[in-house]
Write an enzyme that holds these catalytic residues in place. Structure first.
Site, PDB file in Angstrom:
ATOM      1  CB  SER A  17      65.701  43.956  28.553  1.00 29.75           C
ATOM      2  OG  SER A  17      66.259  42.676  28.706  1.00 29.75           O
ATOM      3  CB  THR A  62      68.815  40.623  34.529  1.00 31.91           C
ATOM      4  OG1 THR A  62      69.995  40.014  34.020  1.00 31.91           O
ATOM      5  CG2 THR A  62      69.116  42.036  34.990  1.00 31.91           C
ATOM      6  CE  LYS A  66      68.111  35.757  34.797  1.00 30.88           C
ATOM      7  NZ  LYS A  66      68.556  34.986  33.634  1.00 30.88           N
ATOM      8  CG  ASN A  87      63.414  35.033  32.507  1.00 27.81           C
ATOM      9  OD1 ASN A  87      62.262  34.601  32.609  1.00 27.81           O
ATOM     10  ND2 ASN A  87      64.041  35.090  31.351  1.00 27.81           N
ATOM     11  CB  ALA A 131      72.900  30.512  32.401  1.00 22.60           C
ATOM     12  NE  ARG A 152      85.592  27.053  37.893  1.00 22.21           N
ATOM     13  CZ  ARG A 152      85.599  28.376  37.922  1.00 22.21           C
ATOM     14  NH1 ARG A 152      86.559  29.037  37.303  1.00 22.21           N
ATOM     15  NH2 ARG A 152      84.654  29.044  38.550  1.00 22.21           N
ATOM     16  CB  THR A 153      82.642  23.229  41.129  1.00 22.18           C
ATOM     17  OG1 THR A 153      83.409  24.431  40.999  1.00 22.18           O
ATOM     18  CG2 THR A 153      82.632  22.766  42.572  1.00 22.18           C
ATOM     19  CG  MET A 220      73.749  30.190  27.059  1.00 25.57           C
ATOM     20  SD  MET A 220      72.830  29.927  28.581  1.00 25.57           S
ATOM     21  CE  MET A 220      72.477  28.216  28.410  1.00 25.57           C
TER      22      MET A 220
HETATM   23  P1  NDP Z   1      76.707  31.738  37.386  1.00 23.58           P
HETATM   24  O1  NDP Z   1      77.652  32.647  38.057  1.00 23.58           O
HETATM   25  O2  NDP Z   1      75.474  31.284  38.100  1.00 23.58           O
HETATM   26  O3  NDP Z   1      77.482  30.391  36.897  1.00 23.58           O
HETATM   27  C1  NDP Z   1      78.708  30.471  36.329  1.00 23.58           C
HETATM   28  C2  NDP Z   1      79.117  29.109  35.747  1.00 23.58           C
HETATM   29  O4  NDP Z   1      80.290  29.330  34.974  1.00 23.58           O
HETATM   30  C3  NDP Z   1      79.467  28.044  36.777  1.00 23.58           C
HETATM   31  O5  NDP Z   1      79.091  26.780  36.290  1.00 23.58           O
HETATM   32  C4  NDP Z   1      81.011  28.177  36.866  1.00 23.58           C
HETATM   33  O6  NDP Z   1      81.656  26.990  37.276  1.00 23.58           O
HETATM   34  C5  NDP Z   1      81.336  28.469  35.417  1.00 23.58           C
HETATM   35  N1  NDP Z   1      82.615  29.150  35.204  1.00 23.58           N
HETATM   36  C6  NDP Z   1      82.918  30.449  35.485  1.00 23.58           C
HETATM   37  N2  NDP Z   1      84.177  30.718  35.100  1.00 23.58           N
HETATM   38  C7  NDP Z   1      84.693  29.572  34.578  1.00 23.58           C
HETATM   39  C8  NDP Z   1      85.965  29.220  34.018  1.00 23.58           C
HETATM   40  N3  NDP Z   1      86.947  30.120  33.914  1.00 23.58           N
HETATM   41  N4  NDP Z   1      86.138  27.957  33.557  1.00 23.58           N
HETATM   42  C9  NDP Z   1      85.130  27.050  33.659  1.00 23.58           C
HETATM   43  N5  NDP Z   1      83.909  27.323  34.179  1.00 23.58           N
HETATM   44  C10 NDP Z   1      83.694  28.575  34.636  1.00 23.58           C
HETATM   45  O7  NDP Z   1      76.327  32.476  36.022  1.00 23.58           O
HETATM   46  P2  NDP Z   1      75.035  32.222  35.139  1.00 23.58           P
HETATM   47  O8  NDP Z   1      74.817  30.765  35.053  1.00 23.58           O
HETATM   48  O9  NDP Z   1      73.916  33.059  35.626  1.00 23.58           O
HETATM   49  O10 NDP Z   1      75.433  32.839  33.716  1.00 23.58           O
HETATM   50  C11 NDP Z   1      76.335  32.181  32.835  1.00 23.58           C
HETATM   51  C12 NDP Z   1      76.416  32.953  31.531  1.00 23.58           C
HETATM   52  O11 NDP Z   1      75.210  32.840  30.780  1.00 23.58           O
HETATM   53  C13 NDP Z   1      76.655  34.443  31.738  1.00 23.58           C
HETATM   54  O12 NDP Z   1      77.775  34.788  30.971  1.00 23.58           O
HETATM   55  C14 NDP Z   1      75.403  35.124  31.205  1.00 23.58           C
HETATM   56  O13 NDP Z   1      75.721  36.337  30.553  1.00 23.58           O
HETATM   57  C15 NDP Z   1      74.886  34.100  30.211  1.00 23.58           C
HETATM   58  N6  NDP Z   1      73.418  34.183  30.036  1.00 23.58           N
HETATM   59  C16 NDP Z   1      72.934  34.521  28.788  1.00 23.58           C
HETATM   60  C17 NDP Z   1      71.578  34.601  28.566  1.00 23.58           C
HETATM   61  C18 NDP Z   1      71.084  34.977  27.191  1.00 23.58           C
HETATM   62  O14 NDP Z   1      69.892  35.281  27.056  1.00 23.58           O
HETATM   63  N7  NDP Z   1      71.916  34.942  26.163  1.00 23.58           N
HETATM   64  C19 NDP Z   1      70.586  34.334  29.625  1.00 23.58           C
HETATM   65  C20 NDP Z   1      71.199  33.960  30.897  1.00 23.58           C
HETATM   66  C21 NDP Z   1      72.560  33.913  31.069  1.00 23.58           C
HETATM   67  P3  NDP Z   1      81.872  26.647  38.838  1.00 23.58           P
HETATM   68  O15 NDP Z   1      80.581  26.043  39.302  1.00 23.58           O
HETATM   69  O16 NDP Z   1      82.993  25.702  38.848  1.00 23.58           O
HETATM   70  O17 NDP Z   1      82.178  27.949  39.526  1.00 23.58           O
END
Ligand code: NDP
Length: 277
Positions: A17, A62, A66, A87, A131, A152-153, A220
């Protein structure tokens, strides 16, 4: 006097950023400074108050703050309320106004930069974390024909879809939740990876048949070709990482603070060049 802005997170050293906003400021001739603030995990509120009391004009928020930012602000604007996450904070007089620009960033990247319409398309959104919450309402406003949320969940996907059905007046037929292994032979025009799986070199278990010919696969996670993007490429989809979303959400924050829209294309190119170097 130079107006002060910052991104606040933990960790925050990796954040792009400051670079993005420095480019926007240079381009538009705005006299701003934009730094990164590492807040202690139990010290978000105090760090925001300190920045505000020192004359700060606005913050990007970030991980992992958030949701705390959502609780902290005095008002929610645009998509922030339903996203359960903020954000972008703008300090107005002694009040804090909270926004969520992530979904706007994603939709602009898909529609404007990648020239891929969402209206009338079948969309698969993977993940039900922060996200995914941030992008859901802006995605729905584009009126996809169908939006399936896979996670996954399963319980989290069900409660995620339930949340948006309650508050959004969504046509219930078009939005549903399922685990990956229930996708079967369903096919999608746009598959968005909002999971953090790619950060650890993993990917959600998708069927080989998930992409229609010419589908868009969007991850993402930015700055790398994740296993999901490699899988998508092998199965004939067009691929995009989250660099464009990152820059577009920053541009929307810049607009909220400064009332002007910077050009995003040169900044997206700059970040891609840096990621390749
Ligand atoms: P969270 O920790 O809140 O959520 C993670 C999610 O990923 C959950 O749904 C989780 O599933 C799933 N997950 C994690 N590992 C696995 C796996 N091995 N197999 C399947 N599902 C998996 O993270 P965020 O939602 O905050 O962020 C997600 C991504 O988005 C990050 O990588 C972040 O960098 C990116 N992002 C990018 C932005 C951009 O501007 N480009 C802006 C915001 C985020 P479960 O519920 O089962 O645990």
């Amino acid at each position: 006097m130079t107006d002060q802005y910052a991104v606040i997170g933990n960790p925050v050293a990796h954040s792009k950023s400051p670079l993005i906003h420095a480019e926007f400021a240079r381009q538009t001739g705005q006299d701003i400074s934009y730094t990164a603030i590492l807040a202690p995990l139990d010290g978000f509120h105090a760090a925001v108050e300190r920045f505000k009391s020192e004359g700060g004009k606005g913050l990007n928020v970030t991980l992992p703050f958030k949701r705390e930012a959502w609780d902290l602000v005095d008002f929610h604007r645009d998509y922030a309320y339903d996203a359960n996450a903020v954000n972008t904070i703008k300090f107005v007089d002694d009040k804090m106004v909270g926004y969520n620009t992530d979904g706007i960033g994603l939709v602009r990247d898909i529609k404007d930069n990648l020239q891929y319409p969402i209206k009338g398309k079948r969309v698969l959104l993977m993940g039900s974390g922060g996200a995914a919450y941030g992008v859901m309402e802006p995605l729905l406003r584009e009126q996809p024909e169908q939006l399936v949320v896979a996670n996954r969940t399963l319980e989290k996907a069900l409660s995620f879809v339930g949340h948006f059905k309650t508050i959004q007046n969504i046509a219930t037929r078009s939005v549903s939740a399922c685990p990956y292994d229930a996708l079967g032979h369903a096919q999608f025009d746009i598959v968005i990876n909002a999971t953090s799986a790619g950060l650890s070199g993993a990917m959600p278990q998708l069927p080989d048949t998930v992409f229609v010919p010419g589908a868009l696969a969007y991850d993402m996670v930015y700055g790398k070709t994740t296993p999901f993007l490699r899988f998508a490429q092998e199965h004939g989809a067009r691929i995009a990482d989250g660099t464009g979303m990152l820059v577009e959400q920053a541009a929307e924050s810049f607009f909220i603070w400064r009332g002007m829209r910077p050009q995003t294309a040169p900044v997206i190119r700059l970040l891609r060049r840096k990621a390749e170097a």
